[in-house]
Design an enzyme around this catalytic site. Structure first.
Site, PDB file in Angstrom:
ATOM      1  N   CYS A 234      13.648  11.031   6.886  1.00  0.00           N
ATOM      2  CA  CYS A 234      13.643  10.659   8.297  1.00  0.00           C
ATOM      3  C   CYS A 234      15.037  10.786   8.905  1.00  0.00           C
ATOM      4  CB  CYS A 234      13.146   9.231   8.433  1.00  0.00           C
ATOM      5  SG  CYS A 234      14.055   8.119   7.369  1.00  0.00           S
TER       6      CYS A 234
ATOM      7  N   GLU B 131       9.889   1.355  10.490  1.00  0.00           N
ATOM      8  CA  GLU B 131      10.884   2.403  10.231  1.00  0.00           C
ATOM      9  C   GLU B 131      10.149   3.714  10.430  1.00  0.00           C
ATOM     10  OE1 GLU B 131      14.003   2.115   9.711  1.00  0.00           O
ATOM     11  OE2 GLU B 131      14.224   0.000   9.213  1.00  0.00           O
TER      12      GLU B 131
ATOM     13  N   LYS C 126       0.864  -1.177   0.000  1.00  0.00           N
ATOM     14  CA  LYS C 126       0.000   0.000   0.000  1.00  0.00           C
ATOM     15  C   LYS C 126       0.909   1.237   0.000  1.00  0.00           C
ATOM     16  CE  LYS C 126      -2.397   3.401   2.206  1.00  0.00           C
ATOM     17  NZ  LYS C 126      -1.751   4.430   1.374  1.00  0.00           N
TER      18      LYS C 126
ATOM     19  N   GLU D 151       9.731  16.765  14.475  1.00  0.00           N
ATOM     20  CA  GLU D 151      10.353  16.626  13.152  1.00  0.00           C
ATOM     21  C   GLU D 151       9.993  17.853  12.305  1.00  0.00           C
ATOM     22  OE1 GLU D 151       8.852  12.680  11.768  1.00  0.00           O
ATOM     23  OE2 GLU D 151      10.827  12.482  10.884  1.00  0.00           O
TER      24      GLU D 151
END
Ligand code: NAP
Length: 485
Positions: free
Chosen positions: A289, A255, A180, A386
């Site tokens: 990331c 992850e 997906k 972030e």
């Protein structure tokens, strides 16, 4: 409506070897972030289509798991070649849906192919063990078997390579997959279906479903035929998936998010550190990331580092990823720009000094200027959150202990970087940093040969390296008795 078509731009799900639409006929628009224009559509599928994809993957698994490792190796090599033969086309598609520069997109396609090749090879080395037996009349074998149907959910920032680290080891191990991809960048995910067909994988081995994340995710997490969930994306969604997949006790690989620190000590080669900082900060417009979220620079070189980083940041060429020479493309969407604006305003209000950038780029849309903020403090939001954008906050520190403490002051633990010329310090700091990956005097460290992944709330499991195939294999202990003394 289409700005440019590609033979790999599939606007349908791949289920059991058939390219099909959503049952309801509903679709999702895919937007080119560089122009704001519609690139095309993909099916808005839900639980029913996902269930069929899982059943197809399970049926295919019954024969795929019995193929020889050499047969799988050969098909994976063909897949690698199909990717590299179409590198330019696949990279253009990636740039159009994601925004990154064509140079970066070509790099992503190349590393996708490299992961496939790596795991084709690792599959041949997925050894078991013969264990010395404590019994004279028995022998102990430990074998590895493919886990089964794997569900892979991936984000928009690396829509090709994040899948390669999942599809590659899964197929090499003898698993089948239901993928997906992210709704904003589905074409690079669907392209994997087309490439797998081209390489000759049997129907049902690779299935790709686009659509409503919650519905598809629920089916993938709760369907007992799925034996493993592998996810790359935000920590928030990762936690939801871990909880949901607990009901059927699936294997999980996660992850998740990062908050990478980048430490520069007084004894470092400053120019090298600035060079590393540019790639560790601005790659993919800061939307990775492993992008630096916080720069910590020792007092003695602070001003020089900030000045040099700002100068280099100003030189970055911003534009559409397809234009020659573009180094930084747009952010993925308006929401991403608004988040960056909020974080910059928060820093300004708390005394941060915007040395360069600090606003939307003159190109408009979701383009944002490379930004350096000096006098960053720990009360500013980017200490914890972030950024996912081209903003470089620079904090000042005095001692090594303080720097390591600041770097570790986050719930994340994915990548970190530091620059020093002192060997003793290099080891002390490397051992003190609670992260899954450390760059010492290097700002870009991802490679197929090494295990990629995080600790703490950055995730579970590793992708790449010899470790990357382990999560797709189950260990079986076999005790053979009655052999005589
Ligand atoms: P995201 O919002 O978590 O989305 C990632 C994927 O999960 C997308 O395919 C999304 O689908 C899907 N999703 C969302 N909600 C879901 C649900 N309830 N159930 C099942 N699937 C669901 O993350 P993102 O914004 O795309 O990506 C950025 C994040 O990924 C950052 O936090 C970044 O640090 C992290 N990341 C980590 C790594 C790593 O290796 N550690 C690598 C790259 C990125 P839709 O697109 O349809 O919403």
């Amino acid at each position: 409506m289409l700005q440019k078509t590609s033979p790999y731009m599939r606007q349908a799900n791949l289920i059991d070897g058939q390219w099909v639409q959503a049952d309801s006929g509903a679709t999702i628009d895919v937007i080119n972030p560089a122009t704001g224009l519609k690139l095309g559509i993909v099916p808005k599928s839900g639980r029913a289509e996902t269930r069929r994809a899982i059943e197809a993957a399970d049926a295919a698994f019954q024969t795929w798991k019995k193929t020889s490792v050499l047969e799988r190796h050969k098909l994976l090599r063909k897949l690698h070649d199909a990717i590299m033969d179409n590198q330019q086309t696949l990279a253009e598609l990636l740039t159009m849906e994601q925004g990154k520069s064509l140079t970066e997109a070509k790099g992503e396609i190349a590393i996708s192919a490299a992961y496939v090749l790596w795991f084709a090879e690792e599959g041949r080395r997925a050894y078991g063990d013969v264990v010395p037996s404590p019994w004279a009349d028995r022998r102990i074998l430990v074998t590895k078997e493919p886990t089964g149907v794997v569900a892979a959910i991936t984000p928009w920032n690396f829509p090709s390579s994040m899948l390669s680290r999942k599809i590659g080891p899964a197929l090499a191990a003898g698993c089948t997959v239901v993928v997906k991809p992210a709704s904003q960048t589905p074409y690079s995910g669907l392209a994997w279906g087309a490439l797998a067909e081209e390489a000759g994988f049997p129907k049902g081995v690779v299935n790709v479903v686009t659509g409503a994340a919650g519905e598809i995710g629920d089916e993938l997490c709760t369907n007992p035929l799925v034996k493993k969930i592998t996810f790359t994306g935000s920590t928030e969604v990762g936690k939801v998936l871990i909880q949901k997949s607990a009901s059927t006790v699936k294997k999980v690989s996660m992850e998740l998010g990062g908050n990478a620190p980048f430490l520069v000590f007084d004894d470092a080669d400053i120019d090298r550190a600035v060079e590393g900082a540019m790639v560790a900060k601005y790659r993919n417009s800061g939307q990775t990331c492993v992008c630096t979220n916080r720069f910590f620079v020792q007092a003695g070189i602070y001003d020089e580092f900030v000045a040099k980083l700002a100068e280099a940041s100003q030189k970055l060429k911003i534009g559409s990823g397809l234009d020659d020479g573009t180094q930084q493309g747009p952010l993925i969407d308006e929401k991403a720009v608004e988040k960056v604006e909020e974080l910059v305003e928060d820093a300004r209000a708390k005394g941060g000094k915007v040395v360069t950038g600090g606003k939307r780029h003159a190109l408009g849309g979701s383009f944002y200027e490379p930004t350096v903020i000096a006098d960053a403090t720990t009360t500013m939001r980017f200490m914890k959150e972030e950024i996912f954008g081209p903003v470089a906050p620079v904090f000042k520190f005095t001692t090594e202990e303080e720097a390591v403490k600041l770097a570790n002051d986050t719930e994340y633990g994915l990548a970190c970087y530091f620059y020093t010329a002192d060997l003793g310090r290099a080891f002390r700091v490397m051992e003190g940093l609670k992260y899954g990956m450390v760059g010492v005097n290097e700002g870009l460290i991802t490679t197929v040969e090494a295990p990629f992944g995080g600790v703490k709330e950055s995730g579970l499991g590793r992708e790449g390296g010899h470790q990357g195939i382990e999560d797709y294999l189950d260990t079986k202990y076999v005790c053979i008795g009655g052999l005589g003394a």
